[in-house]
Enzyme design. Structure first.
Site, short mmCIF file in Angstrom:
data_model
loop_
_atom_site.label_atom_id
_atom_site.label_comp_id
_atom_site.label_asym_id
_atom_site.label_seq_id
_atom_site.Cartn_x
_atom_site.Cartn_y
_atom_site.Cartn_z
N ARG A 1 42.25 -16.84 -36.07
CA ARG A 1 42.17 -18.28 -36.38
C ARG A 1 42.66 -18.55 -37.79
O ARG A 1 42.73 -19.71 -38.22
CB ARG A 1 40.73 -18.79 -36.29
CG ARG A 1 39.96 -18.31 -35.13
CD ARG A 1 40.14 -19.18 -33.90
NE ARG A 1 39.51 -18.50 -32.79
CZ ARG A 1 39.81 -18.65 -31.52
NH1 ARG A 1 40.74 -19.50 -31.16
NH2 ARG A 1 39.19 -17.97 -30.59
N THR B 1 42.99 -7.92 -41.47
CA THR B 1 41.90 -7.94 -40.51
C THR B 1 41.91 -6.69 -39.65
O THR B 1 42.64 -5.73 -39.92
CB THR B 1 41.93 -9.27 -39.70
OG1 THR B 1 40.74 -9.35 -38.91
CG2 THR B 1 43.15 -9.39 -38.80
N LYS C 1 41.04 -3.07 -42.37
CA LYS C 1 40.29 -3.40 -43.59
C LYS C 1 39.92 -2.17 -44.43
O LYS C 1 39.96 -2.22 -45.65
CB LYS C 1 39.01 -4.17 -43.24
CG LYS C 1 39.26 -5.58 -42.71
CD LYS C 1 37.92 -6.28 -42.52
CE LYS C 1 38.07 -7.61 -41.86
NZ LYS C 1 36.80 -8.35 -41.82
N ASP D 1 34.19 -11.37 -47.07
CA ASP D 1 33.26 -11.54 -45.95
C ASP D 1 31.85 -11.79 -46.46
O ASP D 1 31.13 -12.63 -45.94
CB ASP D 1 33.28 -10.29 -45.04
CG ASP D 1 34.57 -10.19 -44.25
OD1 ASP D 1 35.14 -11.24 -43.91
OD2 ASP D 1 35.00 -9.06 -43.97
N GLY E 1 22.32 -4.11 -36.75
CA GLY E 1 23.63 -3.48 -36.79
C GLY E 1 23.85 -2.74 -38.09
O GLY E 1 23.17 -3.01 -39.10
N GLY F 1 27.38 -1.48 -38.81
CA GLY F 1 28.82 -1.23 -38.85
C GLY F 1 29.46 -1.87 -40.07
O GLY F 1 28.78 -2.16 -41.07
N ASN G 1 19.51 -0.39 -36.12
CA ASN G 1 20.77 -0.14 -35.42
C ASN G 1 20.53 0.75 -34.22
O ASN G 1 19.63 1.59 -34.24
CB ASN G 1 21.78 0.53 -36.37
CG ASN G 1 23.18 0.53 -35.80
OD1 ASN G 1 23.66 -0.51 -35.34
ND2 ASN G 1 23.84 1.67 -35.82
N ARG G 2 21.31 0.52 -33.17
CA ARG G 2 21.18 1.34 -31.95
C ARG G 2 21.28 2.83 -32.31
O ARG G 2 20.48 3.63 -31.86
CB ARG G 2 22.30 0.92 -30.98
CG ARG G 2 22.29 1.61 -29.66
CD ARG G 2 23.39 1.07 -28.80
NE ARG G 2 24.72 1.23 -29.44
CZ ARG G 2 25.86 0.82 -28.90
NH1 ARG G 2 25.86 0.20 -27.73
NH2 ARG G 2 27.00 1.00 -29.53
N THR G 3 22.25 3.17 -33.14
CA THR G 3 22.39 4.55 -33.61
C THR G 3 21.74 4.63 -34.99
O THR G 3 22.31 4.20 -35.99
CB THR G 3 23.89 4.93 -33.72
OG1 THR G 3 24.54 4.55 -32.51
CG2 THR G 3 24.07 6.41 -33.98
N ARG H 1 23.44 5.80 -38.47
CA ARG H 1 24.35 4.92 -39.23
C ARG H 1 23.55 4.01 -40.16
O ARG H 1 23.97 3.73 -41.28
CB ARG H 1 25.18 4.04 -38.28
CG ARG H 1 26.31 4.76 -37.62
CD ARG H 1 27.10 3.80 -36.77
NE ARG H 1 28.25 3.23 -37.47
CZ ARG H 1 29.03 2.29 -36.96
NH1 ARG H 1 28.81 1.80 -35.77
NH2 ARG H 1 30.07 1.83 -37.64
P1 ATR Z 1 31.93 -4.28 -37.10
O1 ATR Z 1 32.97 -3.95 -38.11
O2 ATR Z 1 32.20 -5.55 -36.34
O3 ATR Z 1 30.56 -4.25 -37.66
P2 ATR Z 1 31.51 -1.68 -35.90
O4 ATR Z 1 31.66 -1.00 -37.21
O5 ATR Z 1 32.15 -1.08 -34.70
O6 ATR Z 1 32.07 -3.16 -35.95
O7 ATR Z 1 29.94 -1.90 -35.62
C1 ATR Z 1 29.47 -2.47 -34.44
C2 ATR Z 1 27.96 -2.61 -34.54
O8 ATR Z 1 27.47 -3.21 -33.34
C3 ATR Z 1 27.22 -1.28 -34.67
O9 ATR Z 1 26.04 -1.52 -35.41
C4 ATR Z 1 26.92 -0.96 -33.20
O10 ATR Z 1 25.85 -0.07 -33.02
P3 ATR Z 1 26.13 1.54 -33.03
O11 ATR Z 1 26.26 1.94 -34.47
O12 ATR Z 1 24.92 2.12 -32.38
O13 ATR Z 1 27.39 1.74 -32.24
C5 ATR Z 1 26.55 -2.33 -32.70
N1 ATR Z 1 26.64 -2.51 -31.25
C6 ATR Z 1 27.77 -2.66 -30.52
N2 ATR Z 1 27.46 -2.84 -29.21
C7 ATR Z 1 26.09 -2.82 -29.12
C8 ATR Z 1 25.16 -2.97 -28.06
N3 ATR Z 1 25.57 -3.20 -26.79
N4 ATR Z 1 23.85 -2.87 -28.34
C9 ATR Z 1 23.44 -2.65 -29.60
N5 ATR Z 1 24.26 -2.51 -30.66
C10 ATR Z 1 25.58 -2.59 -30.43
#
Ligand code: ATR
Length: 284
Positions: A19, A65, A69, A105, A130, A132, A154-156, A159
């Site tokens: 955009r 982008t 980045k 950002d 999150g 990431g 965070n799911r993982t 990180r």
């Molecule tokens: P960005 O630069 O947009 O932050 P990224 O570095 O790929 O992209 O990070 C994506 C984030 O979304 C991560 O925190 C990821 O969790 P993981 O580190 O466990 O992968 C999170 N994420 C993506 N899909 C998800 C889902 N379905 N449920 C929970 N967390 C999710």
């Protein structure tokens, strides 16, 4: 002879859905500036040579982008504190033949909240969902604005641990990591929740966390802006919590770049916001 236009770009891969051209061209037109802003699709293997030759190509600067980045950070001659801590650059410009980069950002996130929910940064506690790239920028913003208690889930988990450790050393804020399974504890009495994950991008409400433990005065924001009202924001609105959508962050992050390249600080107006929403509604 007419002066040649000042040129700026956004590069990404893919870049067609960005955009940014809409935003910057709107400002160029409304300020009657003799300038251009173009989208350039650059594959990862070509990115280094593209970025190093933007001066020769006649660009004053531009936006970087996904997925470039982080690579941009390693390629610039100079990066400011924000870009260095976040480890990513989204805005570059040429200054005395040197390529300079920053990350807007984090400031776009903060400026959006300043405009939509002033005093947001007086909260005692905030939770980031999150860990990431986007979460790094948000964490930087929360630390910069002095939020004392920052929680990351965070799911993982690894990180989140790595992020907390890295930022803790240079921060007065207390940064705590919670397990994904302890999301409820992490939300307990939090005054702010920021989603940086793709949860809800597909409109799926089943992944939205239970917002019950949050403070009743909590502010909820999502950096996802497609859909504009994400399932998380919808759930927050139903609970009558304060809600700020993510589109404003996109608009505000564009301001410093435009000012650098074209010399005028543009405003984020309702007209601009509506223009982008109309574009999103057209599915373009
Ligand atoms: P960005 O630069 O947009 O932050 P990224 O570095 O790929 O992209 O990070 C994506 C984030 O979304 C991560 O925190 C990821 O969790 P993981 O580190 O466990 O992968 C999170 N994420 C993506 N899909 C998800 C889902 N379905 N449920 C929970 N967390 C999710």
């Amino acid at each position: 002879m007419a002066e040649s236009p000042v040129k700026a770009f956004v590069c990404g891969h893919p870049v067609a859905h960005s955009r940014s051209p809409l935003i910057h061209r709107h400002w160029l037109a409304s300020h009657r500036i003799n300038g251009t802003y173009e989208a350039v699709d650059v594959a990862p293997e070509d990115f280094a040579s593209f970025l190093r030759s933007i001066g020769e190509a006649g660009f004053r600067g531009g936006n970087v982008t996904i997925p470039h980045k982080e690579a941009a950070f390693s390629l610039v001659d100079d990066a400011d504190d924000a870009a260095s801590k976040i480890g990513a650059i989204n805005t570059v410009w040429i200054d005395n033949n040197r390529l300079i980069g920053t990350n807007t950002d984090w400031s776009g996130f903060a400026a959006n909240l300043d405009a939509a929910a002033s005093d947001w940064d007086r909260v005692e506690s905030a939770m980031i969902l999150g860990a990431g790239g986007a979460a790094r920028a948000i964490l930087y913003a929360l630390i910069k604005r002095g939020v004392p208690d920052i929680r990351i889930v965070n799911r993982t988990r690894e990180r989140a641990d790595a992020l907390a450790e890295e930022f803790s050393t240079s921060s007065a804020s207390r940064i705590t990591v919670f397990d994904w399974s302890s999301l409820t504890n992490a939300l307990r009495d939090a005054e702010m929740l920021i989603n940086t994950t793709s949860i809800g991008m597909d409109g799926n409400e089943s992944e939205v966390p239970d917002l019950e433990p949050l403070s009743s005065a909590a502010l909820i924001t999502d950096i996802v802006y497609v859909p504009l009202e994400t399932p998380l924001l919808k759930a927050a609105r139903r609970r009558e919590l304060k809600v700020v959508d993510g589109l404003g962050m996109l608009l505000h992050q564009a301001v410093p770049g435009f000012e650098k390249w074209f010399g005028v600080r543009p405003d984020v107006t309702a007209e601009l916001r509506n223009l982008v929403i109309a574009d999103m509604d057209n599915g373009q």
